[in-house]
Design an enzyme around this catalytic site. Structure first.
Site, PDB file in Angstrom:
ATOM      1  N   ASN A  37      82.313-107.802 -86.035  1.00  0.00           N
ATOM      2  CA  ASN A  37      81.933-108.729 -84.968  1.00  0.00           C
ATOM      3  C   ASN A  37      80.424-108.936 -84.973  1.00  0.00           C
ATOM      4  O   ASN A  37      79.645-108.033 -85.287  1.00  0.00           O
ATOM      5  CB  ASN A  37      82.458-108.284 -83.602  1.00  0.00           C
ATOM      6  CG  ASN A  37      82.117-106.858 -83.223  1.00  0.00           C
ATOM      7  OD1 ASN A  37      81.939-105.987 -84.071  1.00  0.00           O
ATOM      8  ND2 ASN A  37      82.032-106.601 -81.937  1.00  0.00           N
ATOM      9  N   GLU A  39      77.681-110.465 -82.423  1.00  0.00           N
ATOM     10  CA  GLU A  39      77.411-110.984 -81.079  1.00  0.00           C
ATOM     11  C   GLU A  39      76.100-111.770 -81.065  1.00  0.00           C
ATOM     12  O   GLU A  39      75.324-111.767 -82.029  1.00  0.00           O
ATOM     13  CB  GLU A  39      77.374-109.815 -80.082  1.00  0.00           C
ATOM     14  CG  GLU A  39      78.730-109.117 -80.006  1.00  0.00           C
ATOM     15  CD  GLU A  39      78.813-108.017 -78.968  1.00  0.00           C
ATOM     16  OE1 GLU A  39      77.759-107.612 -78.439  1.00  0.00           O
ATOM     17  OE2 GLU A  39      79.942-107.577 -78.697  1.00  0.00           O
ATOM     18  N   CYS A  48      84.180-112.826 -83.612  1.00  0.00           N
ATOM     19  CA  CYS A  48      84.982-111.613 -83.751  1.00  0.00           C
ATOM     20  C   CYS A  48      85.049-111.172 -85.214  1.00  0.00           C
ATOM     21  O   CYS A  48      84.816-111.965 -86.132  1.00  0.00           O
ATOM     22  CB  CYS A  48      86.398-111.850 -83.243  1.00  0.00           C
ATOM     23  SG  CYS A  48      86.542-111.921 -81.449  1.00  0.00           S
ATOM     24  N   GLU A  50      87.628-110.515 -87.008  1.00  0.00           N
ATOM     25  CA  GLU A  50      88.654-111.233 -87.761  1.00  0.00           C
ATOM     26  C   GLU A  50      88.104-112.564 -88.268  1.00  0.00           C
ATOM     27  O   GLU A  50      88.386-112.985 -89.395  1.00  0.00           O
ATOM     28  CB  GLU A  50      89.878-111.508 -86.878  1.00  0.00           C
ATOM     29  CG  GLU A  50      90.576-110.264 -86.360  1.00  0.00           C
ATOM     30  CD  GLU A  50      90.062-109.811 -85.004  1.00  0.00           C
ATOM     31  OE1 GLU A  50      88.837-109.821 -84.774  1.00  0.00           O
ATOM     32  OE2 GLU A  50      90.904-109.426 -84.173  1.00  0.00           O
ATOM     33  N   CYS A  81      92.267-110.858 -80.209  1.00  0.00           N
ATOM     34  CA  CYS A  81      92.173-111.740 -79.041  1.00  0.00           C
ATOM     35  C   CYS A  81      92.912-113.052 -79.315  1.00  0.00           C
ATOM     36  O   CYS A  81      93.277-113.350 -80.458  1.00  0.00           O
ATOM     37  CB  CYS A  81      90.706-111.986 -78.682  1.00  0.00           C
ATOM     38  SG  CYS A  81      89.877-113.193 -79.733  1.00  0.00           S
TER      39      CYS A  81
HETATM   40  N1  THU Z   1      86.274-108.418 -80.686  1.00  0.00           N
HETATM   41  C1  THU Z   1      86.637-108.574 -81.987  1.00  0.00           C
HETATM   42  O1  THU Z   1      85.795-108.533 -82.895  1.00  0.00           O
HETATM   43  N2  THU Z   1      87.958-108.800 -82.261  1.00  0.00           N
HETATM   44  C2  THU Z   1      88.936-108.820 -81.325  1.00  0.00           C
HETATM   45  O2  THU Z   1      90.083-109.132 -81.636  1.00  0.00           O
HETATM   46  C3  THU Z   1      88.638-108.437 -79.941  1.00  0.00           C
HETATM   47  C4  THU Z   1      87.193-108.487 -79.580  1.00  0.00           C
HETATM   48  C5  THU Z   1      84.842-108.208 -80.375  1.00  0.00           C
HETATM   49  C6  THU Z   1      84.169-109.394 -79.739  1.00  0.00           C
HETATM   50  C7  THU Z   1      83.022-108.731 -79.001  1.00  0.00           C
HETATM   51  O3  THU Z   1      81.909-108.616 -79.893  1.00  0.00           O
HETATM   52  C8  THU Z   1      83.540-107.348 -78.670  1.00  0.00           C
HETATM   53  O4  THU Z   1      84.691-107.138 -79.474  1.00  0.00           O
HETATM   54  C9  THU Z   1      83.905-107.157 -77.219  1.00  0.00           C
HETATM   55  O5  THU Z   1      84.760-108.159 -76.800  1.00  0.00           O
END
Ligand code: THU
Length: 126
Positions: A37, A39, A48, A50, A81
């Site tokens: 991920n 941010e 994310c 994925e 998500c």
């Molecule tokens: N996140 C992912 O990378 N994949 C998911 O399927 C769920 C959430 C990340 C996004 C964000 O950087 C952190 O988790 C908290 O939501």
């Protein structure tokens, strides 16, 4: 796939949530692409793990996900998500497996049909 995803998780840029996630795709050609991920200070722009793995796959000219694994650092299993489910759907078929992990390894494996029933996909645009 677990090792690739764990290595990717180490690269997570998650200074805001501190929630580090790694993903690994195995394609139908048996190549592996991982992602973490990423941010952003403008929170809504977060990518994310994925999505990063999908971008890495597409960049190498591949579009068919055989399996995808996602791992956080949680006691509970991490589930992709809603947005990621749709992103996976674009490159999945009925056989594609989604492996969901807790911090120790795979806890549950499902198909995209189970994860995103009655979904919209590329064939609707043909
Ligand atoms: N996140 C992912 O990378 N994949 C998911 O399927 C769920 C959430 C990340 C996004 C964000 O950087 C952190 O988790 C908290 O939501």
């Amino acid at each position: 796939m677990l090792d690739f995803a764990k290595n990717a998780r180490e690269k997570a840029h998650a200074p805001y949530s501190k929630f580090h996630v790694g993903a690994c795709i195995k394609t139908r050609n048996s190549n592996y692409y991982s992602g973490c991920n990423v941010e952003n200070a403008s929170y809504g722009l977060t990518q994310c793990a994925e999505g990063t793995a999908i971008c890495n796959m597409v960049l190498q000219g591949e579009t068919q996900i055989a399996e995808i694994l996602v791992i956080g650092n949680t006691i509970e299993m991490l589930s992709p998500c809603g947005s990621c489910r749709q992103k996976i759907r674009e490159f999945a078929n009925a056989d594609t497996l989604i492996h969901m992990c807790n911090k120790d390894g795979i806890k549950k494996t499902v198909t995209i049909i189970e994860l995103l029933p009655d979904s919209f996909g590329p064939e609707f645009l043909n």
